[in-house]
Design a protein around this motif. Sequence first.
Motif, PDB file in Angstrom:
ATOM      1  N   ALA A   1     -29.791   5.749  19.513  1.00 16.72           N
ATOM      2  CA  ALA A   1     -30.153   4.337  19.455  1.00 16.72           C
ATOM      3  C   ALA A   1     -30.889   4.027  18.154  1.00 16.72           C
ATOM      4  O   ALA A   1     -30.653   2.978  17.530  1.00 16.72           O
ATOM      5  CB  ALA A   1     -31.004   3.956  20.658  1.00 16.72           C
ATOM      6  N   VAL A   2     -31.772   4.905  17.734  1.00 12.55           N
ATOM      7  CA  VAL A   2     -32.510   4.685  16.490  1.00 12.55           C
ATOM      8  C   VAL A   2     -31.549   4.735  15.295  1.00 12.55           C
ATOM      9  O   VAL A   2     -31.612   3.901  14.382  1.00 12.55           O
ATOM     10  CB  VAL A   2     -33.650   5.721  16.334  1.00 12.55           C
ATOM     11  CG1 VAL A   2     -34.250   5.689  14.937  1.00 12.55           C
ATOM     12  CG2 VAL A   2     -34.724   5.491  17.375  1.00 12.55           C
TER      13      VAL A   2
ATOM     14  N   ALA B   1     -28.336   4.095  15.316  1.00 11.57           N
ATOM     15  CA  ALA B   1     -27.483   2.915  15.369  1.00 11.57           C
ATOM     16  C   ALA B   1     -28.238   1.682  14.877  1.00 11.57           C
ATOM     17  O   ALA B   1     -27.684   0.854  14.146  1.00 11.57           O
ATOM     18  CB  ALA B   1     -26.980   2.707  16.789  1.00 11.57           C
ATOM     19  N   THR B   2     -29.504   1.551  15.260  1.00 11.52           N
ATOM     20  CA  THR B   2     -30.305   0.407  14.826  1.00 11.52           C
ATOM     21  C   THR B   2     -30.499   0.423  13.315  1.00 11.52           C
ATOM     22  O   THR B   2     -30.372  -0.609  12.644  1.00 11.52           O
ATOM     23  CB  THR B   2     -31.676   0.418  15.527  1.00 11.52           C
ATOM     24  OG1 THR B   2     -31.467   0.423  16.938  1.00 11.52           O
ATOM     25  CG2 THR B   2     -32.501  -0.784  15.138  1.00 11.52           C
ATOM     26  N   LEU B   3     -30.795   1.565  12.745  1.00 14.02           N
ATOM     27  CA  LEU B   3     -30.986   1.678  11.304  1.00 14.02           C
ATOM     28  C   LEU B   3     -29.668   1.436  10.556  1.00 14.02           C
ATOM     29  O   LEU B   3     -29.661   0.818   9.481  1.00 14.02           O
ATOM     30  CB  LEU B   3     -31.567   3.046  10.947  1.00 14.02           C
ATOM     31  CG  LEU B   3     -33.008   3.300  11.421  1.00 14.02           C
ATOM     32  CD1 LEU B   3     -33.420   4.740  11.107  1.00 14.02           C
ATOM     33  CD2 LEU B   3     -33.961   2.322  10.772  1.00 14.02           C
TER      34      LEU B   3
ATOM     35  N   LEU C   1     -27.066  -0.449  11.557  1.00  7.43           N
ATOM     36  CA  LEU C   1     -26.720  -1.860  11.602  1.00  7.43           C
ATOM     37  C   LEU C   1     -27.705  -2.716  10.812  1.00  7.43           C
ATOM     38  O   LEU C   1     -27.333  -3.753  10.285  1.00  7.43           O
ATOM     39  CB  LEU C   1     -26.647  -2.341  13.049  1.00  7.43           C
ATOM     40  CG  LEU C   1     -25.489  -1.762  13.876  1.00  7.43           C
ATOM     41  CD1 LEU C   1     -25.606  -2.212  15.319  1.00  7.43           C
ATOM     42  CD2 LEU C   1     -24.159  -2.168  13.292  1.00  7.43           C
ATOM     43  N   GLY C   2     -28.934  -2.293  10.724  1.00  4.58           N
ATOM     44  CA  GLY C   2     -29.929  -3.036   9.963  1.00  4.58           C
ATOM     45  C   GLY C   2     -29.682  -2.966   8.468  1.00  4.58           C
ATOM     46  O   GLY C   2     -30.119  -3.844   7.717  1.00  4.58           O
TER      47      GLY C   2
END
Length: 80
Positions: free
Chosen positions: A9-10, A12-14, A16-17
Amino acid sequence: MNHMMLISAVIATLSLGACDKQPTVVNVPAAPVAVPGPAGPPGATGAAGDQGSPGSKGDTGKTGDTTAVIVMPPASAPAN
């Protein structure tokens, strides 16, 4: 298992960010339009043109047909 989901999750968040969400818009200025100024004085008159050559003479026409067409006037009605 929980750590693996948290790490995914981390990441994926980084990932996409880091994406650029707004496309870059480049404004191209319009080409300048030339505006004509006031008209200047008229120029000198040009030289006259050469005389044209005469055309060739046409062919002689054919002789006409000698057949005569006679048109009879309509008969007048008798007076009463």
